[in-house]
Each structure stands twice: as structure tokens, then as C-alpha cells.
Design a protein around this motif. Structure first.
Motif, PDB file in Angstrom:
ATOM      1  N   LYS A 212      18.910  43.046  49.235  1.00  0.00           N
ATOM      2  CA  LYS A 212      20.475  42.261  49.630  1.00  0.00           C
ATOM      3  C   LYS A 212      20.358  41.866  51.243  1.00  0.00           C
ATOM      4  O   LYS A 212      20.661  40.869  51.654  1.00  0.00           O
ATOM      5  CB  LYS A 212      21.306  43.178  49.382  1.00  0.00           C
ATOM      6  N   GLU A 213      20.112  42.808  52.267  1.00  0.00           N
ATOM      7  CA  GLU A 213      19.779  42.482  53.488  1.00  0.00           C
ATOM      8  C   GLU A 213      18.616  41.439  53.835  1.00  0.00           C
ATOM      9  O   GLU A 213      18.760  40.711  54.813  1.00  0.00           O
ATOM     10  CB  GLU A 213      19.416  43.685  54.095  1.00  0.00           C
ATOM     11  N   SER A 214      17.668  41.478  53.161  1.00  0.00           N
ATOM     12  CA  SER A 214      16.620  40.387  53.233  1.00  0.00           C
ATOM     13  C   SER A 214      17.221  38.987  52.874  1.00  0.00           C
ATOM     14  O   SER A 214      16.892  38.053  53.524  1.00  0.00           O
ATOM     15  CB  SER A 214      15.518  40.929  52.414  1.00  0.00           C
ATOM     16  N   LEU A 215      17.837  39.037  51.783  1.00  0.00           N
ATOM     17  CA  LEU A 215      18.639  37.764  51.329  1.00  0.00           C
ATOM     18  C   LEU A 215      19.683  37.403  52.221  1.00  0.00           C
ATOM     19  O   LEU A 215      19.797  36.114  52.722  1.00  0.00           O
ATOM     20  CB  LEU A 215      19.007  37.841  50.003  1.00  0.00           C
ATOM     21  N   LYS A 216      20.426  38.288  52.861  1.00  0.00           N
ATOM     22  CA  LYS A 216      21.310  38.074  54.010  1.00  0.00           C
ATOM     23  C   LYS A 216      20.862  37.490  55.099  1.00  0.00           C
ATOM     24  O   LYS A 216      21.436  36.527  55.699  1.00  0.00           O
ATOM     25  CB  LYS A 216      22.265  39.454  54.187  1.00  0.00           C
ATOM     26  N   ARG A 217      19.671  37.958  55.544  1.00  0.00           N
ATOM     27  CA  ARG A 217      19.249  37.725  56.787  1.00  0.00           C
ATOM     28  C   ARG A 217      18.608  36.155  56.612  1.00  0.00           C
ATOM     29  O   ARG A 217      18.653  35.330  57.643  1.00  0.00           O
ATOM     30  CB  ARG A 217      18.180  38.553  57.231  1.00  0.00           C
ATOM     31  N   THR A 218      18.030  35.967  55.626  1.00  0.00           N
ATOM     32  CA  THR A 218      17.496  34.789  55.290  1.00  0.00           C
ATOM     33  C   THR A 218      18.515  33.495  55.094  1.00  0.00           C
ATOM     34  O   THR A 218      18.513  32.583  55.742  1.00  0.00           O
ATOM     35  CB  THR A 218      16.630  34.874  53.967  1.00  0.00           C
ATOM     36  N   LEU A 219      19.637  33.902  54.451  1.00  0.00           N
ATOM     37  CA  LEU A 219      20.743  33.102  54.481  1.00  0.00           C
ATOM     38  C   LEU A 219      21.529  32.615  55.693  1.00  0.00           C
ATOM     39  O   LEU A 219      21.879  31.482  55.822  1.00  0.00           O
ATOM     40  CB  LEU A 219      21.590  33.607  53.378  1.00  0.00           C
ATOM     41  N   THR A 220      21.477  33.589  56.534  1.00  0.00           N
ATOM     42  CA  THR A 220      22.205  33.193  57.938  1.00  0.00           C
ATOM     43  C   THR A 220      21.243  32.686  58.694  1.00  0.00           C
ATOM     44  O   THR A 220      21.741  31.784  59.748  1.00  0.00           O
ATOM     45  CB  THR A 220      22.912  34.537  58.264  1.00  0.00           C
ATOM     46  N   LEU A 238      22.715  38.846  43.566  1.00  0.00           N
ATOM     47  CA  LEU A 238      22.939  39.431  44.991  1.00  0.00           C
ATOM     48  C   LEU A 238      23.280  38.259  45.937  1.00  0.00           C
ATOM     49  O   LEU A 238      24.185  38.361  46.886  1.00  0.00           O
ATOM     50  CB  LEU A 238      21.809  39.968  45.497  1.00  0.00           C
ATOM     51  N   LEU A 239      22.570  37.139  45.747  1.00  0.00           N
ATOM     52  CA  LEU A 239      22.846  36.020  46.854  1.00  0.00           C
ATOM     53  C   LEU A 239      24.105  35.342  46.469  1.00  0.00           C
ATOM     54  O   LEU A 239      24.680  35.057  47.363  1.00  0.00           O
ATOM     55  CB  LEU A 239      21.583  34.864  46.498  1.00  0.00           C
ATOM     56  N   GLU A 240      24.622  35.352  45.199  1.00  0.00           N
ATOM     57  CA  GLU A 240      25.829  34.808  45.144  1.00  0.00           C
ATOM     58  C   GLU A 240      26.964  35.824  45.529  1.00  0.00           C
ATOM     59  O   GLU A 240      27.825  35.339  46.001  1.00  0.00           O
ATOM     60  CB  GLU A 240      26.081  34.635  43.448  1.00  0.00           C
ATOM     61  N   GLU A 241      26.869  37.036  45.611  1.00  0.00           N
ATOM     62  CA  GLU A 241      27.732  37.850  46.353  1.00  0.00           C
ATOM     63  C   GLU A 241      27.906  37.612  47.744  1.00  0.00           C
ATOM     64  O   GLU A 241      28.754  37.739  48.370  1.00  0.00           O
ATOM     65  CB  GLU A 241      27.263  39.391  46.039  1.00  0.00           C
ATOM     66  N   LEU A 242      26.631  37.286  48.541  1.00  0.00           N
ATOM     67  CA  LEU A 242      26.482  37.195  49.787  1.00  0.00           C
ATOM     68  C   LEU A 242      27.329  35.813  49.983  1.00  0.00           C
ATOM     69  O   LEU A 242      27.908  35.736  51.194  1.00  0.00           O
ATOM     70  CB  LEU A 242      25.144  37.297  50.215  1.00  0.00           C
ATOM     71  N   LYS A 243      26.986  34.766  49.388  1.00  0.00           N
ATOM     72  CA  LYS A 243      27.683  33.692  49.799  1.00  0.00           C
ATOM     73  C   LYS A 243      28.987  33.565  49.750  1.00  0.00           C
ATOM     74  O   LYS A 243      29.973  32.693  50.206  1.00  0.00           O
ATOM     75  CB  LYS A 243      27.369  32.561  48.815  1.00  0.00           C
ATOM     76  N   GLN A 244      29.753  34.418  48.644  1.00  0.00           N
ATOM     77  CA  GLN A 244      31.104  34.601  48.643  1.00  0.00           C
ATOM     78  C   GLN A 244      31.930  35.491  49.739  1.00  0.00           C
ATOM     79  O   GLN A 244      33.173  35.435  49.549  1.00  0.00           O
ATOM     80  CB  GLN A 244      31.321  35.465  47.267  1.00  0.00           C
ATOM     81  N   GLN A 245      31.018  36.196  50.430  1.00  0.00           N
ATOM     82  CA  GLN A 245      31.623  36.953  51.641  1.00  0.00           C
ATOM     83  C   GLN A 245      32.103  35.720  52.786  1.00  0.00           C
ATOM     84  O   GLN A 245      31.486  34.848  53.002  1.00  0.00           O
ATOM     85  CB  GLN A 245      30.562  37.923  52.120  1.00  0.00           C
TER      86      GLN A 245
END
Length: 248
Positions: A212-220, A238-245
């Protein structure tokens, strides 16, 4: 692996070759590095390697003769052409990537030509170079620093070079995702705690947190990389969860 470096400034490489991973790789015979001073192959009594460009213009251009002379010598090396590639470092080249590092690590030999001044005579590029690479959209004084980048990134992928083979596999960009955060002792430092999940001993939860942190860091930081990623259903969730934050 054998690595030939054609340069006007071989002394620039002494420090990097005598330190850290590259030093270890040389001492354990994982690589052999051949530093070739292009000036030594000049036909000029003063070892001149550059001249004014035809048609005028600012700057000087590296002459073809010394570079061709180097390759004439290399061609006499038994098996030189077997599984070998010649690379020219230039801002005009294709942008270097981890994928390219992995590709080059499969070769038996790479030859890296370091340009200088305004570049090299075009006949060198047309007749001697297999591929042109750039480490970014900026201009440096010469190709020596980019050549060091290529060496370091390729050599660390060779079997036996790193103490832990899994280290290279977990690197950023290996799967087009940026790597997750890392923590070490102490567990509390200046009021900041290590995430509790990393101290839990629950490897399934730790793996989930890291992904999740890897996806978050890449997304941001590098959302463009996600265009190349093939995510499984778990990762998509996980990526959808992050995008909704709110903070993403």
C-alpha cells in the motif's frame, strides 16, 4: 562482465571504481573494467582529439580518428563482438531506465563511449555505436558521470554482486512502482515511532502495508508510472482506497 570505458578523463573513474559495490564486484571478479584514454590513440603528436566543426559554430567536436583507432584495437580482442553492445552517452539518446539496466546486465560485455565538448563526429555514431542513452533531460560537461550511473545500476544486478539478491528485486522501478518506506532501530527516534505493523511480526500485514505504501508513494510522486503497471485485484483495491483519501 567486461566493461570498456572510452574517455578523455579516466582519472574521474578512480574514486567510484575504488569504492562500495563496484570495488567489491571488481575484487571478486564479477566485472573487469578497462579504462581507455582516447588521447592515447590520437594520430596527432600532441595527442589532439578535437577540432573545429565544419560549417562553423561554437565549440569543438571530438575527432573520429582516435575513437576509430580505439575500436580497431578492441576488435582484435578474441570474442569482442560476442554478446557485446557499444553505448554512447548523449542527451539526445533514449532515456535510461531500470528496464534497460536489466537488459544490459544480461550481456557479456558493454563498451561505453563518453562524449565531450560539442559531441563526436557523426561518423562515430553512424559506424561504431549500437545505442545512444541519456540519464535525463539535462546537459553535463561530458559522458563520464552518466557512464558511472550506467555501470553502477547494471553491476548491482549481476549475480553475486549484492549480498542479498532480493535487494535488487525490491528496488524502485523494478515493477514500475516506487519502493515502500524503510525503518530501522531505534523504534522511537526524537518522538517519531516506527509504524506498529512493522513491529508486529505479522508478515501478511507487513506485506500489505508495504504494498500500500509503495502504491501511495508512486501515486503521489510518479503517477505516470502506474500506466505501465499490471495490478492484481488486491492491488487495484488498495489503489482505489488511496485515491479516495483526501490527501491523495
Amino acid at each position: 562482465m567486461k566493461i570498456d570505458i572510452l574517455t578523455l578523463f579516466p582519472s574521474m573513474f578512480y574514486g567510484v571504481l575504488g569504492s562500495s559495490i563496484l570495488k567489491r564486484a571488481i575484487s571478486k571478479d564479477h566485472i573487469q573494467v578497462n579504462l581507455i584514454d582516447i588521447r592515447d590513440h590520437s594520430n596527432d603528436k600532441h595527442n589532439k582529439v578535437d577540432d573545429y566543426p565544419y560549417g562553423g559554430g561554437a565549440g569543438m567536436v571530438m575527432k573520429p580518428e582516435p575513437i576509430f583507432n580505439v575500436f580497431d584495437e578492441l576488435n582484435k580482442t578474441p570474442g569482442y563482438f560476442r554478446d557485446q553492445k557499444t553505448i554512447f552517452m548523449t542527451p539526445q539518446g533514449k532515456k535510461y531506465s531500470q528496464k534497460k539496466a536489466q537488459e544490459l546486465s544480461q550481456l557479456d560485455r558493454i563498451t561505453i563511449l563518453c562524449g565531450h565538448y560539442e559531441g563526436v563526429d557523426e561518423r562515430v555514431r553512424d559506424n561504431l555505436v549500437d545505442e545512444e542513452l541519456s540519464i535525463g533531460d539535462f546537459v553535463l560537461t561530458g559522458g563520464e558521470l552518466p557512464a558511472m550511473v550506467i555501470m553502477d545500476s547494471v553491476v548491482r544486478l549481476l549475480p553475486g554482486v549484492l549480498g542479498d539478491e532480493a535487494s535488487a528485486q525490491a528496488d524502485s522501478f523494478n515493477d514500475y512502482l516506487l519502493e515502500h518506506p524503510h525503518y530501522t532501530r531505534p523504534a522511537i527516534f526524537r518522538g517519531t515511532d516506527v509504524p506498529k505493523v512493522l513491529l508486529s511480526g505479522n508478515h501478511a500485514q507487513i506485506d500489505r502495508w508495504r504494498k500500500k505504501e509503495s502504491l501511495k508513494r508512486t501515486l503521489t510522486r510518479r503517477p505516470d508510472l502506474l500506466e505501465n503497471v499490471k495490478l492484481n485485484d488486491f492491488e487495484k483495491k488498495l489503489l482505489e482506497e488511496l485515491k479516495q483519501q483526501d490527501n491523495i
